[in-house]
Motif scaffolding. Structure first.
Motif, mmCIF file in Angstrom:
data_model
loop_
_atom_site.group_PDB
_atom_site.id
_atom_site.type_symbol
_atom_site.label_atom_id
_atom_site.label_comp_id
_atom_site.label_asym_id
_atom_site.label_seq_id
_atom_site.Cartn_x
_atom_site.Cartn_y
_atom_site.Cartn_z
ATOM 1 N N GLY A 123 0.776 -1.155 -0.078
ATOM 2 C CA GLY A 123 0.172 -0.055 0.030
ATOM 3 C C GLY A 123 0.849 1.301 0.031
ATOM 4 O O GLY A 123 2.013 1.312 -0.201
ATOM 5 N N LEU A 124 0.130 2.443 0.162
ATOM 6 C CA LEU A 124 0.773 3.613 0.135
ATOM 7 C C LEU A 124 2.067 3.688 1.159
ATOM 8 O O LEU A 124 3.161 4.274 1.025
ATOM 9 C CB LEU A 124 -0.220 4.784 0.667
ATOM 10 C CG LEU A 124 0.358 6.314 0.566
ATOM 11 C CD1 LEU A 124 0.874 6.655 -0.687
ATOM 12 C CD2 LEU A 124 -0.754 7.206 0.918
ATOM 13 N N GLY A 125 1.764 2.961 2.608
ATOM 14 C CA GLY A 125 2.874 3.128 3.503
ATOM 15 C C GLY A 125 4.076 2.302 2.853
ATOM 16 O O GLY A 125 5.141 2.747 3.012
ATOM 17 N N GLY A 126 3.777 0.961 2.473
ATOM 18 C CA GLY A 126 4.933 0.504 1.616
ATOM 19 C C GLY A 126 5.813 1.227 0.733
ATOM 20 O O GLY A 126 6.893 1.276 0.469
ATOM 21 N N LEU A 127 5.078 2.033 0.008
ATOM 22 C CA LEU A 127 5.623 2.749 -1.112
ATOM 23 C C LEU A 127 6.474 4.037 -0.524
ATOM 24 O O LEU A 127 7.604 3.893 -1.035
ATOM 25 C CB LEU A 127 4.566 3.405 -2.043
ATOM 26 C CG LEU A 127 4.964 4.311 -3.289
ATOM 27 C CD1 LEU A 127 5.870 3.450 -4.200
ATOM 28 C CD2 LEU A 127 3.862 5.156 -3.679
ATOM 29 N N VAL A 128 5.750 4.522 0.686
ATOM 30 C CA VAL A 128 6.679 5.420 1.427
ATOM 31 C C VAL A 128 8.021 5.057 1.893
ATOM 32 O O VAL A 128 8.972 5.474 1.793
ATOM 33 C CB VAL A 128 5.769 6.252 2.504
ATOM 34 C CG1 VAL A 128 6.683 7.114 3.263
ATOM 35 C CG2 VAL A 128 4.769 6.904 1.697
ATOM 36 N N ASP A 129 7.901 3.770 2.352
ATOM 37 C CA ASP A 129 9.014 3.147 2.902
ATOM 38 C C ASP A 129 9.967 2.879 1.969
ATOM 39 O O ASP A 129 11.412 3.188 1.748
ATOM 40 C CB ASP A 129 8.690 1.731 3.591
ATOM 41 C CG ASP A 129 7.912 2.055 5.012
ATOM 42 O OD1 ASP A 129 8.303 2.851 5.418
ATOM 43 O OD2 ASP A 129 7.322 0.985 5.236
#
Length: 152
Positions: free
Chosen positions: A57-63
């Motif tokens: 998700g978005l959090g994984g992309l940010v990471d």
């Protein structure tokens, strides 16, 4: 239609023209694959492993961006100021070859076209998903199984 789907269609339409945001265009498919969480990716089959293009998700992309040294770019998209641009090469480095290859294969788009279009649209999508300057909760962007059951 989830908030994620609405934001993606709006961003694709604004960046690439309204024809590109109709139906399930390859670019929309790529964005959904990048931004839908693992929980949503596997909801139809609990035993199915998530696609390797799924970053969580978005959090994984940010990471991924932070691990790749592109924290200033992703933070500009999340924050309330101007979005910093990203080059196709930087996007490739942030996502990794395996993810880019999987997305290219799944969408049928050549890698260079995929990266070029994603680099134009992804900043606007992340910006629209984070209007308050912070990551939304999972429930704010994607309907969960309970939400879908209520809608039936």
């Amino acid at each position: 239609m989830s908030l994620l789907d609405q934001v993606i269609r709006s961003a694709v339409g604004s960046a690439l023209g309204s024809q590109s945001s109709r139906g399930r265009s390859p670019l929309i498919m790529a964005l959904l694959a990048l931004l839908a969480s693992r929980a949503m990716a596997g909801r139809d089959s609990p035993t199915q492993a998530p696609a390797s293009g799924d970053l969580g998700g978005l959090g994984g992309l940010v990471d991924r961006f932070r691990q790749g040294g592109l924290e200033d770019i992703i933070n500009s998209w999340i924050g309330t100021g101007a979005n910093k641009p990203i080059s196709p090469h930087q996007l490739h480095d942030a996502l990794g070859s395996e993810t880019v290859n999987d997305l290219s294969r799944e969408t049928g788009m050549p890698r260079d076209d995929l990266l070029s279009q994603l680099s134009q649209v992804l900043p606007r999508v992340v910006d629209q998903l984070t209007p308050q300057g912070q990551l939304p909760s999972h429930e704010d962007t994607l309907p969960g199984p309970a939400d879908e059951a209520e809608q039936r």
